[in-house]
Design an enzyme around this catalytic site. Structure first.
Site, PDB file in Angstrom:
ATOM      1  N   ASN A  18     -61.841  28.045  86.099  1.00 52.03           N
ATOM      2  CA  ASN A  18     -61.720  27.559  87.486  1.00 52.03           C
ATOM      3  C   ASN A  18     -61.491  26.052  87.553  1.00 52.03           C
ATOM      4  O   ASN A  18     -62.285  25.280  86.988  1.00 52.03           O
ATOM      5  CB  ASN A  18     -63.012  27.852  88.253  1.00 52.03           C
ATOM      6  N   LYS A  41     -70.164  15.833  85.996  1.00 59.93           N
ATOM      7  CA  LYS A  41     -70.690  17.064  85.396  1.00 59.93           C
ATOM      8  C   LYS A  41     -71.805  16.823  84.403  1.00 59.93           C
ATOM      9  O   LYS A  41     -72.628  17.695  84.166  1.00 59.93           O
ATOM     10  CB  LYS A  41     -69.558  17.821  84.700  1.00 59.93           C
ATOM     11  N   ASP A  48     -60.677  22.982  90.372  1.00 60.67           N
ATOM     12  CA  ASP A  48     -60.493  22.463  91.725  1.00 60.67           C
ATOM     13  C   ASP A  48     -60.538  20.932  91.711  1.00 60.67           C
ATOM     14  O   ASP A  48     -59.627  20.257  92.183  1.00 60.67           O
ATOM     15  CB  ASP A  48     -61.588  23.036  92.644  1.00 60.67           C
ATOM     16  N   ARG A  65     -45.352  12.279 104.327  1.00 60.40           N
ATOM     17  CA  ARG A  65     -44.533  12.859 103.262  1.00 60.40           C
ATOM     18  C   ARG A  65     -44.390  11.889 102.096  1.00 60.40           C
ATOM     19  O   ARG A  65     -44.175  12.298 100.969  1.00 60.40           O
ATOM     20  CB  ARG A  65     -43.138  13.224 103.814  1.00 60.40           C
ATOM     21  N   HIS A 112     -66.735  28.513  85.425  1.00 58.18           N
ATOM     22  CA  HIS A 112     -66.628  27.653  86.614  1.00 58.18           C
ATOM     23  C   HIS A 112     -66.816  26.208  86.172  1.00 58.18           C
ATOM     24  O   HIS A 112     -67.268  25.928  85.071  1.00 58.18           O
ATOM     25  CB  HIS A 112     -67.698  28.038  87.635  1.00 58.18           C
ATOM     26  N   ASP A 166     -63.515  32.685  96.181  1.00 58.50           N
ATOM     27  CA  ASP A 166     -64.345  31.887  95.278  1.00 58.50           C
ATOM     28  C   ASP A 166     -65.752  31.756  95.882  1.00 58.50           C
ATOM     29  O   ASP A 166     -65.903  31.323  97.025  1.00 58.50           O
ATOM     30  CB  ASP A 166     -63.679  30.510  95.133  1.00 58.50           C
ATOM     31  N   SER A 199     -63.096  21.603  85.379  1.00 52.38           N
ATOM     32  CA  SER A 199     -62.215  20.428  85.456  1.00 52.38           C
ATOM     33  C   SER A 199     -62.585  19.403  84.395  1.00 52.38           C
ATOM     34  O   SER A 199     -63.761  19.233  84.049  1.00 52.38           O
ATOM     35  CB  SER A 199     -62.305  19.778  86.846  1.00 52.38           C
ATOM     36  N   HIS A 214     -69.992  22.007  89.058  1.00 54.29           N
ATOM     37  CA  HIS A 214     -68.851  21.682  89.924  1.00 54.29           C
ATOM     38  C   HIS A 214     -68.736  20.171  90.123  1.00 54.29           C
ATOM     39  O   HIS A 214     -69.717  19.441  89.972  1.00 54.29           O
ATOM     40  CB  HIS A 214     -69.025  22.331  91.296  1.00 54.29           C
ATOM     41  N   GLY A 215     -67.553  19.730  90.505  1.00 55.28           N
ATOM     42  CA  GLY A 215     -67.391  18.345  90.930  1.00 55.28           C
ATOM     43  C   GLY A 215     -66.991  17.386  89.816  1.00 55.28           C
ATOM     44  O   GLY A 215     -66.613  17.800  88.713  1.00 55.28           O
TER      45      GLY A 215
END
Ligand code: G3H
Ligand code: 13P
Ligand code: ZN
Length: 314
Positions: free
Chosen positions: A256, A186, A258, A283, A213, A83, A216, A182-183
């Site tokens: 994309n 936006k 992330d 956990r 890209h 990427d 999200s 990104h992020g």
């Protein structure tokens, strides 16, 4: 073993009007959450590694995790992508490391230089059956120091450049800026994509796979949990899911994601810590985080339209 490049995936995605999810890998829990959803929904998959991920976890650890995913899921076509490769050397290194796809992001360079470096990467990658994603236009976002798009027209690819760019560079897919960034922040005002630009580009490059890209959605479910349990993310805003679905039907064959993974993991960890302040077993908080990622990715595969498409992409 179904390690593939993205050629067949994109051919089928374009033809049938869906997008393949490209999810960023940074650690084991994130990767397990992604693959559990993908295996259950029988979707094709692109796993991708950024320079930041490599710096954090090292390529050998990330490749080892990805290799397990590939070995354990022979019925799922899986491509692995670099990427935002920033130069020829980085791309070469990932090709040599066995990645099946590399992105050369020279979009900040002048048009002719972007073509030149992309062409060089294409020549090296193609001789090893590796595909190349390139980028045109200013995407915006954290990497480019642009946080939050206020004027979409400043952050779009020029449709008049795409044919020349693809013909001269020989790239296999093209990330085109269309108002996303990104992020988690936006848009400064309302979320808006330049669908007219996407359509114009698609008409100029019929059959050619485009990449989105910064896709999200910054789901309020997770932002609200983060804010409820001590976080501070005012005005976080992503790409509405209807817009992602619409783009997927317009030649955006790779989408994309992330930030949505990060938000899901963070929200669950915050919730566990708030509800069980004495918890110190990783956990017990990474596990719920991994489950949240799985649920989110599962939903996302429906948004992209790629659920159930694994077999046709083999
Ligand atoms: O390109 C943006 C991706 O979210 C990767 O981000 O460089 O922080 O890993 P990163
Ligand atoms: P998001 O920040 O919207 O998840 O975008 C990720 C991305 O484009 C990775 O290259
Ligand atoms: Zn990106």
């Amino acid at each position: 073993m179904a390690l593939v490049n993205t050629k067949k995936m994109f051919e089928m995605a374009y033809k049938n009007g869906y997008a393949v999810g490209a999810f960023n890998v940074n650690n084991m829990e994130i990767t397990q959450g992604i693959i559990k959803a993908v295996a259950e929904k029988k979707a094709p998959l692109i796993l991708q590694v950024s320079r930041g991920a490599r710096a954090y976890a090292s390529i050998s650890y990330l490749k080892a995790i990805i290799n397990v995913v590939i070995e354990e899921n022979p019925d799922i076509p899986i491509a692995i992508n670099l990427d935002h490769g920033d130069n020829f050397e980085t791309c070469k290194q990932f090709v040599d490391d066995g990645f099946t796809s590399v992105m050369i992001d020279a979009s900040k360079q002048p048009f002719e230089e972007n073509i030149e470096v992309t062409k060089k990467v294409v020549e090296y990658a193609h001789s090893r059956d590796v595909v190349v994603e390139a980028e045109l236009g200013q995407l915006g976002g954290i990497e480019e120091d642009v946080v939050g798009v206020d004027d979409v027209s400043k952050h779009v690819a020029d449709p008049n450049q795409v044919v020349e760019f693809v013909e001269k560079s020989g790239c296999d897919s093209l990330a085109v800026a269309c108002g996303t960034s990104h992020g988690a922040y936006k848009f400064k005002t309302e979320p808006k994509l330049a669908f007219d630009v996407i359509q114009e580009i698609e008409e100029k490059l019929p059959g050619f796979p485009l990449v989105m890209h910064g896709s999200s959605s910054v789901l309020s479910e997770f932002v609200d949990l983060i804010n409820k349990y001590g976080g501070d993310m005012p005005n976080a805003m992503g790409v509405p899911e209807e817009a992602v679905s619409k783009a997927a039907k317009m030649g955006m064959c790779k989408v994309n994601i992330d930030t949505d993974l990060r938000l899901a993991l963070t929200a669950k960890i915050r919730q566990v810590f708030a509800e069980k302040p004495g918890e110190f077993d990783p956990r017990k908080y990474l596990g719920p985080g991994r489950e949240a990622i799985q649920e989110m990715v599962s939903h996302k595969l429906d948004v992209l339209g790629c659920a159930g498409k694994a077999a046709e992409c083999m």
